[in-house]
Design a protein around this motif. Structure first.
Motif, PDB file in Angstrom:
ATOM      1  N   VAL A 210       0.876  -1.164   0.000  1.00 56.52           N
ATOM      2  CA  VAL A 210       0.000   0.000   0.000  1.00 56.52           C
ATOM      3  C   VAL A 210       0.915   1.215   0.000  1.00 56.52           C
ATOM      4  N   CYS A 211       0.694   2.143  -0.927  1.00 56.08           N
ATOM      5  CA  CYS A 211       1.594   3.281  -1.107  1.00 56.08           C
ATOM      6  C   CYS A 211       0.943   4.560  -0.578  1.00 56.08           C
ATOM      7  N   VAL A 212       1.749   5.378   0.087  1.00 57.69           N
ATOM      8  CA  VAL A 212       1.247   6.591   0.738  1.00 57.69           C
ATOM      9  C   VAL A 212       2.132   7.765   0.365  1.00 57.69           C
ATOM     10  N   ALA A 213       1.518   8.863  -0.050  1.00 51.52           N
ATOM     11  CA  ALA A 213       2.217  10.130  -0.261  1.00 51.52           C
ATOM     12  C   ALA A 213       1.685  11.144   0.743  1.00 51.52           C
ATOM     13  N   ASN A 214       2.597  11.866   1.370  1.00 57.01           N
ATOM     14  CA  ASN A 214       2.228  12.895   2.338  1.00 57.01           C
ATOM     15  C   ASN A 214       3.000  14.159   2.008  1.00 57.01           C
ATOM     16  N   THR A 215       2.330  15.300   1.991  1.00 58.29           N
ATOM     17  CA  THR A 215       3.016  16.534   1.624  1.00 58.29           C
ATOM     18  C   THR A 215       2.348  17.738   2.269  1.00 58.29           C
ATOM     19  N   HIS A 216       3.093  18.824   2.283  1.00 62.85           N
ATOM     20  CA  HIS A 216       2.585  20.145   2.671  1.00 62.85           C
ATOM     21  C   HIS A 216       3.018  21.100   1.570  1.00 62.85           C
ATOM     22  N   LEU A 217       2.095  21.436   0.682  1.00 59.98           N
ATOM     23  CA  LEU A 217       2.413  22.300  -0.449  1.00 59.98           C
ATOM     24  C   LEU A 217       2.509  23.754  -0.002  1.00 59.98           C
ATOM     25  N   TYR A 253      -0.533  -0.244  -7.277  1.00 59.62           N
ATOM     26  CA  TYR A 253      -0.974  -0.765  -5.990  1.00 59.62           C
ATOM     27  C   TYR A 253      -1.917   0.255  -5.341  1.00 59.62           C
ATOM     28  N   PRO A 254      -2.749  -0.174  -4.397  1.00 57.51           N
ATOM     29  CA  PRO A 254      -3.611   0.792  -3.693  1.00 57.51           C
ATOM     30  C   PRO A 254      -2.776   1.939  -3.128  1.00 57.51           C
ATOM     31  N   SER A 255      -3.245   3.156  -3.340  1.00 58.77           N
ATOM     32  CA  SER A 255      -2.432   4.335  -3.017  1.00 58.77           C
ATOM     33  C   SER A 255      -3.264   5.404  -2.327  1.00 58.77           C
ATOM     34  N   PHE A 256      -2.561   6.212  -1.518  1.00 59.99           N
ATOM     35  CA  PHE A 256      -3.154   7.356  -0.835  1.00 59.99           C
ATOM     36  C   PHE A 256      -2.308   8.594  -1.109  1.00 59.99           C
ATOM     37  N   LEU A 257      -2.975   9.724  -1.261  1.00 59.81           N
ATOM     38  CA  LEU A 257      -2.307  11.025  -1.343  1.00 59.81           C
ATOM     39  C   LEU A 257      -2.934  11.886  -0.251  1.00 59.81           C
ATOM     40  N   CYS A 258      -2.132  12.217   0.746  1.00 61.21           N
ATOM     41  CA  CYS A 258      -2.630  12.924   1.927  1.00 61.21           C
ATOM     42  C   CYS A 258      -1.842  14.205   2.148  1.00 61.21           C
ATOM     43  N   GLY A 259      -2.422  15.111   2.919  1.00 60.48           N
ATOM     44  CA  GLY A 259      -1.663  16.260   3.357  1.00 60.48           C
ATOM     45  C   GLY A 259      -2.422  17.559   3.304  1.00 60.48           C
ATOM     46  N   ASP A 260      -1.698  18.606   3.663  1.00 61.55           N
ATOM     47  CA  ASP A 260      -2.186  19.974   3.569  1.00 61.55           C
ATOM     48  C   ASP A 260      -1.754  20.488   2.199  1.00 61.55           C
ATOM     49  N   LEU A 261      -2.679  20.476   1.250  1.00 59.10           N
ATOM     50  CA  LEU A 261      -2.364  20.855  -0.122  1.00 59.10           C
ATOM     51  C   LEU A 261      -2.548  22.348  -0.369  1.00 59.10           C
ATOM     52  N   ASN A 262      -3.025  23.081   0.628  1.00 62.81           N
ATOM     53  CA  ASN A 262      -3.314  24.509   0.451  1.00 62.81           C
ATOM     54  C   ASN A 262      -4.091  24.750  -0.831  1.00 62.81           C
ATOM     55  N   SER A 263      -5.050  23.886  -1.072  1.00 61.73           N
ATOM     56  CA  SER A 263      -5.934  23.964  -2.231  1.00 61.73           C
ATOM     57  C   SER A 263      -7.317  23.521  -1.790  1.00 61.73           C
ATOM     58  N   GLN A 452      -9.794  35.709   8.684  1.00 62.03           N
ATOM     59  CA  GLN A 452      -9.782  35.043   7.391  1.00 62.03           C
ATOM     60  C   GLN A 452     -10.936  34.058   7.306  1.00 62.03           C
ATOM     61  N   ALA A 453     -11.323  33.744   6.071  1.00 54.18           N
ATOM     62  CA  ALA A 453     -12.398  32.775   5.866  1.00 54.18           C
ATOM     63  C   ALA A 453     -11.885  31.365   6.150  1.00 54.18           C
ATOM     64  N   GLY A 454     -12.793  30.503   6.610  1.00 53.72           N
ATOM     65  CA  GLY A 454     -12.434  29.106   6.812  1.00 53.72           C
ATOM     66  C   GLY A 454     -12.332  28.379   5.477  1.00 53.72           C
ATOM     67  N   LEU A 455     -11.391  27.447   5.387  1.00 50.81           N
ATOM     68  CA  LEU A 455     -11.157  26.691   4.162  1.00 50.81           C
ATOM     69  C   LEU A 455     -10.934  25.229   4.488  1.00 50.81           C
ATOM     70  N   LYS A 456     -11.212  24.379   3.517  1.00 49.87           N
ATOM     71  CA  LYS A 456     -10.807  22.982   3.623  1.00 49.87           C
ATOM     72  C   LYS A 456      -9.627  22.758   2.697  1.00 49.87           C
ATOM     73  N   VAL A 457      -8.449  22.666   3.269  1.00 56.85           N
ATOM     74  CA  VAL A 457      -7.231  22.493   2.480  1.00 56.85           C
ATOM     75  C   VAL A 457      -6.529  21.181   2.799  1.00 56.85           C
ATOM     76  N   ASP A 458      -7.067  20.415   3.741  1.00 57.06           N
ATOM     77  CA  ASP A 458      -6.497  19.120   4.117  1.00 57.06           C
ATOM     78  C   ASP A 458      -7.278  18.022   3.405  1.00 57.06           C
ATOM     79  N   HIS A 459      -6.558  17.026   2.896  1.00 57.95           N
ATOM     80  CA  HIS A 459      -7.197  16.046   2.033  1.00 57.95           C
ATOM     81  C   HIS A 459      -6.643  14.642   2.261  1.00 57.95           C
ATOM     82  N   ILE A 460      -7.513  13.654   2.024  1.00 54.25           N
ATOM     83  CA  ILE A 460      -7.114  12.248   1.897  1.00 54.25           C
ATOM     84  C   ILE A 460      -7.723  11.743   0.595  1.00 54.25           C
ATOM     85  N   PHE A 461      -6.886  11.542  -0.406  1.00 50.59           N
ATOM     86  CA  PHE A 461      -7.324  10.937  -1.661  1.00 50.59           C
ATOM     87  C   PHE A 461      -6.896   9.475  -1.658  1.00 50.59           C
ATOM     88  N   TYR A 462      -7.710   8.616  -2.248  1.00 51.85           N
ATOM     89  CA  TYR A 462      -7.376   7.192  -2.286  1.00 51.85           C
ATOM     90  C   TYR A 462      -7.652   6.644  -3.678  1.00 51.85           C
TER      91      TYR A 462
END
Length: 514
Positions: A210-217, A253-263, A452-462
């Motif tokens: 199982v593959c995992v990517a974690n980042t803070h853009l 393989y099953p993969s995840f992309l997680c993190g604070d993407l500031n998007s 500042q306005a509230g935002l959703k910038v944290d994500h878990i993609f699978y």
């Protein structure tokens, strides 16, 4: 029949009584306590508890397969103590006691352990606290993990922890978004990719990794072009460890992309992650991340169509040939990033950074041995640095890069300008509105600062895979619901004595099958 929001809780508690609640019983209703009304819908408050507002959102029960593994994934920006002090103007409305890391750190660990995730992706982890606190505390509860520090003056970075009873580490790689002498990849943000093996993969006939990517853009709201470059580089590195050997391209393989993407969820960047395609030519870099909604039209700034360098394909994969752009092949060896298969004992944060300090910034481009040079016209800004594909996933090699690069399609090559594609079939774990508000479609947020306005910038993609005759091998079962901007305002600015970070954790539960 039970009301809609009660049916979610009832169905969830019947199947998973301990899911995402630390073994506690969830409230049957989301609207208890004092009420206020905002834009036609009701909120709890004042005296609101943010954690009481968050509810489990039930998606499906696990499939009735004999071989499956249920596990949880968390992504959490824990707020660097160093950044909290540097940017103190963002927290003027917060209680001073709530900003003290001595208080916050215990709440952060409690928040993580409450959910008992098998995979934990953290952002803004201070280097000095990775081993002395985070690893020390989480290892007591059966976790191990790795850390990558930013390459600039900031002392925080990203970390991935995994529960050893569930997963075994196969390999991991740091992903550094600094490329010398480029006008667009010149920031110290980092990410990391990791391949984990389910401990019981043989008994349960599960995928072997199982593959995992974690980042803070990058945070900068006006530089969506840099975020796009960083994201494409991360996808290229994830492709390297997730591509199945001896299988067609895109067999992952099953993969995840997680993190604070500031998007934000509906931004062009997040749409690119989910759809696998973006035509970035002539897109406005101010708007591409979704953080800015109404910037003056006179300040439009478009992304050029010719930003891809010769070592990265438009499919976010690494091309098998590279040369120095001055015409001479240079591949000086550097063991600094040979983290594949290593552990923190071999590459501790302090050791890795001391080695990093000995390495010139100009030596942070990785390629295989040079092949034939390519004749290409000049392009002003090179974008991507990346590591080369290798069957053995060996240690990285580096070459220098000049500021001016060139690009021209070779005969038979498909290299459209202004486009990026990838073959991961990512889905978001969140639909980005709050279930308990029903048809009002109230957007959920994960962060909010004073003024500042509230935002959703944290994500878990699978992303799972599906054979021609079969089923997806990675299914979303449940997620930990979001809160609204008005609820955060009613509860008080974050961090506070209840919430230890300026971001809220997001958690989702998945079922992995063969």
């Amino acid at each position: 029949m039970l009301p809609r929001n009660q049916r979610f809780v009832h169905a969830l508690s019947a199947s998973f009584p301990e899911f995402i609640s630390g073994g506690q019983t969830l409230p049957a209703m989301a609207y208890g306590g004092p009420q206020i009304q905002v834009n036609g819908y009701h909120l709890r408050g004042p005296g609101l508890s943010i954690m009481d507002c968050r509810q489990n959102e039930f998606i499906r029960t696990p499939p009735n397969y004999p071989f499956k593994k249920v596990f949880r994934v968390m992504s959490y920006n824990v707020l660097s103590d160093n950044l909290c002090q540097i940017h103190s103007e963002l927290y003027t409305s917060c209680q001073r006691e709530a900003l003290d890391f001595g208080y916050r750190k215990r709440k952060i660990i409690d928040e993580i352990l409450k959910f008992r995730p098998s995979i934990v992706c953290l952002q803004e982890v201070d280097e000095e606290y990775f081993q002395s606190f985070y690893l020390h505390e989480l290892s007591k509860n059966g976790y191990d993990g790795e850390f990558v520090r930013r390459t600039d003056a900031n002392v925080d970075g990203v970390a991935i922890f995994y529960k050893k009873i569930d997963f075994k580490l196969l390999e991991w790689k740091p992903v550094e978004y600094f490329v010398s002498k480029t006008a667009i990849l010149n920031r110290g943000n980092v990410g990391m990719v990791m391949a984990l093996q389910p401990v019981e993969y043989k008994e349960l006939r599960l995928p072997t990794r199982v593959c995992v990517a974690n980042t803070h853009l990058l945070f900068n709201m006006k530089r969506g072009d840099i975020k796009l470059a960083q994201l494409a580089y991360l996808l290229a590195n994830l492709h390297q460890i997730a591509q199945k050997p001896d299988q067609p391209a895109g067999s992952y393989y099953p993969s995840f992309l997680c993190g604070d993407l500031n998007s934000t969820p509906n931004s062009d960047l997040c749409t690119f992650i989910k759809s696998g395609y973006i035509n970035y030519a002539e897109k406005d870099k101010y708007y591409i991340s979704g953080q800015i909604h109404c910037y003056p039209q006179t300040r439009r700034s478009f992304i050029p169509a010719s930003i891809l360098p010769p070592f990265l394909s438009h499919r976010c994969t690494l091309l098998p040939a590279a040369t120095s752009f001055a015409g001479t092949a240079t591949n000086p060896s550097d063991d600094r990033l040979s983290a594949t298969g290593s552990s923190k004992r071999d590459r501790s944060p302090s050791n890795s950074q001391s080695e990093a300090s000995k390495t010139k910034k100009s030596d942070i481009l990785a390629f295989p041995q040079a092949a034939a040079a390519r004749n290409e016209p000049e392009v002003s800004d090179s974008v991507f640095s990346s590591e080369a594909p290798s069957a053995a996933r060996s240690s990285n090699q580096f070459c220098n890069m000049s500021a001016s690069t060139s690009r021209a399609a070779q005969p038979g090559q498909d290299e459209p300008w202004g486009e990026l594609r990838h073959q991961f079939k990512f889905c978001s774990s969140y639909k980005h509105t709050i279930d308990r508000y029903g048809y009002y479609n109230v957007p959920g947020v994960t962060t909010m600062h004073h003024g500042q306005a509230g935002l959703k910038v944290d994500h878990i993609f699978y992303a799972g895979s599906k054979p021609p005759q079969g089923r997806y091998n990675l299914l979303l079962l449940n997620r930990y619901g979001l809160v609204s901007e008005q609820e955060i305002s009613a509860a008080g600015h974050i961090p506070n004595m209840e919430v230890p970070s300026d971001h809220l954790p997001i958690v989702a539960e998945f079922c992995l099958t063969k």
